[in-house]
Design a protein around this motif. Structure first.
Motif, PDB file in Angstrom:
ATOM      1  N   UNK A 230       1.346  -1.291   0.145  1.00  0.00           N
ATOM      2  CA  UNK A 230       0.070   0.193  -0.288  1.00  0.00           C
ATOM      3  C   UNK A 230       0.654   1.262  -0.306  1.00  0.00           C
ATOM      4  N   UNK A 231       0.062   2.227  -0.099  1.00  0.00           N
ATOM      5  CA  UNK A 231       0.593   3.746  -0.467  1.00  0.00           C
ATOM      6  C   UNK A 231      -0.166   4.436  -0.519  1.00  0.00           C
ATOM      7  N   UNK A 232       0.533   6.058  -0.005  1.00  0.00           N
ATOM      8  CA  UNK A 232      -0.504   6.677  -0.236  1.00  0.00           C
ATOM      9  C   UNK A 232       0.639   8.443  -0.707  1.00  0.00           C
ATOM     10  N   UNK A 233      -0.444   9.743  -0.782  1.00  0.00           N
ATOM     11  CA  UNK A 233      -0.307  10.991  -1.283  1.00  0.00           C
ATOM     12  C   UNK A 233       1.224  11.176  -0.170  1.00  0.00           C
ATOM     13  N   UNK A 234       2.162  10.960  -1.173  1.00  0.00           N
ATOM     14  CA  UNK A 234       3.758  12.030  -0.472  1.00  0.00           C
ATOM     15  C   UNK A 234       3.953  10.366   0.474  1.00  0.00           C
ATOM     16  N   UNK A 235       3.783   9.453   0.685  1.00  0.00           N
ATOM     17  CA  UNK A 235       3.768   8.482   1.355  1.00  0.00           C
ATOM     18  C   UNK A 235       4.741   7.141   0.302  1.00  0.00           C
ATOM     19  N   UNK A 236       5.009   6.287   0.780  1.00  0.00           N
ATOM     20  CA  UNK A 236       5.635   5.343  -0.233  1.00  0.00           C
ATOM     21  C   UNK A 236       4.981   4.202   0.064  1.00  0.00           C
ATOM     22  N   UNK A 237       5.862   2.953  -0.662  1.00  0.00           N
ATOM     23  CA  UNK A 237       5.144   1.769  -0.975  1.00  0.00           C
ATOM     24  C   UNK A 237       5.980   1.020   0.619  1.00  0.00           C
ATOM     25  N   UNK A 238       4.890   0.203   1.058  1.00  0.00           N
ATOM     26  CA  UNK A 238       5.204  -0.491   2.145  1.00  0.00           C
ATOM     27  C   UNK A 238       4.604  -1.988   1.874  1.00  0.00           C
ATOM     28  N   UNK A 239       5.336  -3.103   1.963  1.00  0.00           N
ATOM     29  CA  UNK A 239       4.783  -4.523   2.068  1.00  0.00           C
ATOM     30  C   UNK A 239       4.315  -4.971   3.221  1.00  0.00           C
ATOM     31  N   UNK A 240       3.290  -5.112   3.444  1.00  0.00           N
ATOM     32  CA  UNK A 240       3.385  -5.532   4.839  1.00  0.00           C
ATOM     33  C   UNK A 240       2.546  -7.510   4.645  1.00  0.00           C
ATOM     34  N   UNK A 241       3.636  -8.033   5.994  1.00  0.00           N
ATOM     35  CA  UNK A 241       3.310  -9.365   5.538  1.00  0.00           C
ATOM     36  C   UNK A 241       2.790 -10.443   7.401  1.00  0.00           C
ATOM     37  N   UNK A 242       2.669 -10.991   6.780  1.00  0.00           N
ATOM     38  CA  UNK A 242       2.180 -11.908   8.415  1.00  0.00           C
ATOM     39  C   UNK A 242       0.911 -11.661   9.019  1.00  0.00           C
ATOM     40  N   UNK A 243      -0.031 -11.500   7.830  1.00  0.00           N
ATOM     41  CA  UNK A 243      -1.561 -11.703   8.369  1.00  0.00           C
ATOM     42  C   UNK A 243      -2.609 -12.913   8.810  1.00  0.00           C
ATOM     43  N   UNK A 244      -2.948 -13.085   9.843  1.00  0.00           N
ATOM     44  CA  UNK A 244      -3.465 -14.428  10.148  1.00  0.00           C
ATOM     45  C   UNK A 244      -4.584 -14.580  10.648  1.00  0.00           C
TER      46      UNK A 244
END
Length: 304
Positions: A230-244
């Protein structure tokens, strides 16, 4: 909670599904019983350059921790291939047929040749320091999933080896089980067409339902896993792992949006990184976001 459109929120999913029968490059069992421990050995891993000639930042970061990895081999669930002491056997044909079938179902374009690549991983979850993966299908104009908020395009489908399962941490030593390593894994990726956190859960549920329509998949806790980009305006792409649990996905995404919004308000930079989904809905830093520099062809296997 937010006006997601004003935030220019972009969300894409990676959904991973284990397959049954046998491992991807050997005849070991995928039953994952871990009944009888037969071997234990220690390794240290280091990062090497990918086909672009330089070392991936995430691989360098993991190597900098100077960890030692202890691997446990359980009866009928590991062999010399898993220990990186023998070349891989022929790619599991049943797994390949399932991957091709899923590609056709999503109207993906299957290449004339399938090339097995090595993806450098130095956190110990791959005993050899790399994971084998193959691109089976790429997206076309007709590759999409119908959802309540419109079409979500499908980017690609890969067939790859699953990673080792972490058993315990002892100081600087990490203990891994080889039983999960090498289990065939489908990885399907979407374009960032997902509009809200609840929409992300809907898409993950629909993809999971499609996977479960195939008889060759494994079922049970841990056999299907999701990563969120995910990313938002003026943010950066972040990957989130480990959804249980899928029910936690919207909450974790919202918490990550709050984290990025607060950083931006404070005038701080949002870094491209991989983060872990915590049980309370927050996320925590794992490593820098990897790039293409960690990929190179596997010279032990012929093109298909």
């Amino acid at each position: 909670m937010f006006d997601y459109q004003d935030l220019n929120l972009k969300i894409g999913l990676e959904v991973h599904q284990q397959l049954s029968s046998k491992k991807l490059f050997c005849d070991c069992s995928t039953k994952f019983k871990e009944d009888k421990l037969e071997t234990e050995f220690l390794r240290k891993l280091r990062a090497v350059a990918g086909e672009q000639g330089y070392i991936d930042v995430a691989a360098q970061f993991e190597e900098s921790k100077h960890r030692e990895f202890i691997y446990h081999g359980y009866k009928e669930e590991y062999c010399l291939v898993d220990c990186d002491e023998e070349p891989p056997h022929e790619l599991n044909q049943d797994a390949l047929i399932t991957a091709l079938s899923v590609s056709k179902l999503f109207n993906l374009d299957v290449p004339d040749e399938i090339i097995v690549m090595r993806k450098i991983i130095t956190d110990g979850s791959a005993c050899s320091s790399f994971q084998r993966t193959s691109l089976i299908g790429t997206g076309t104009n007709n590759s999409y999933l119908e959802t309540s908020l419109g079409k979500v395009r499908i980017t690609s489908l890969c067939l790859e080896e699953d990673a080792c399962k972490i058993e315990k941490l002892e100081g600087n030593k990490v203990h891994y089980s080889l039983s999960r390593q090498g289990i065939p894994l489908l990885e399907i990726r979407t374009e960032p067409d997902i509009k809200t956190p609840e929409h992300a859960r809907e898409v993950a549920e629909k993809i999971g339902l499609i996977f479960r329509s195939f008889p060759s998949i494994l079922r049970g806790i841990g056999t299907i896993r999701q990563d969120v980009n995910l990313s938002i305006e003026n943010g950066a792409r972040v990957e989130i792992k480990g959804f249980q649990e899928l029910r936690m996905m919207p909450k974790i995404i919202d918490y990550e949006i709050v984290r990025q919004v607060n950083l931006i308000k404070q005038g701080k930079k949002v870094e491209k990184e991989v983060r872990k989904a915590n049980e309370n809905g927050t996320t925590s830093f794992l490593r820098p976001l990897p790039g293409a520099a960690r990929m190179y062809p596997d010279t032990d296997l012929k093109n298909i």
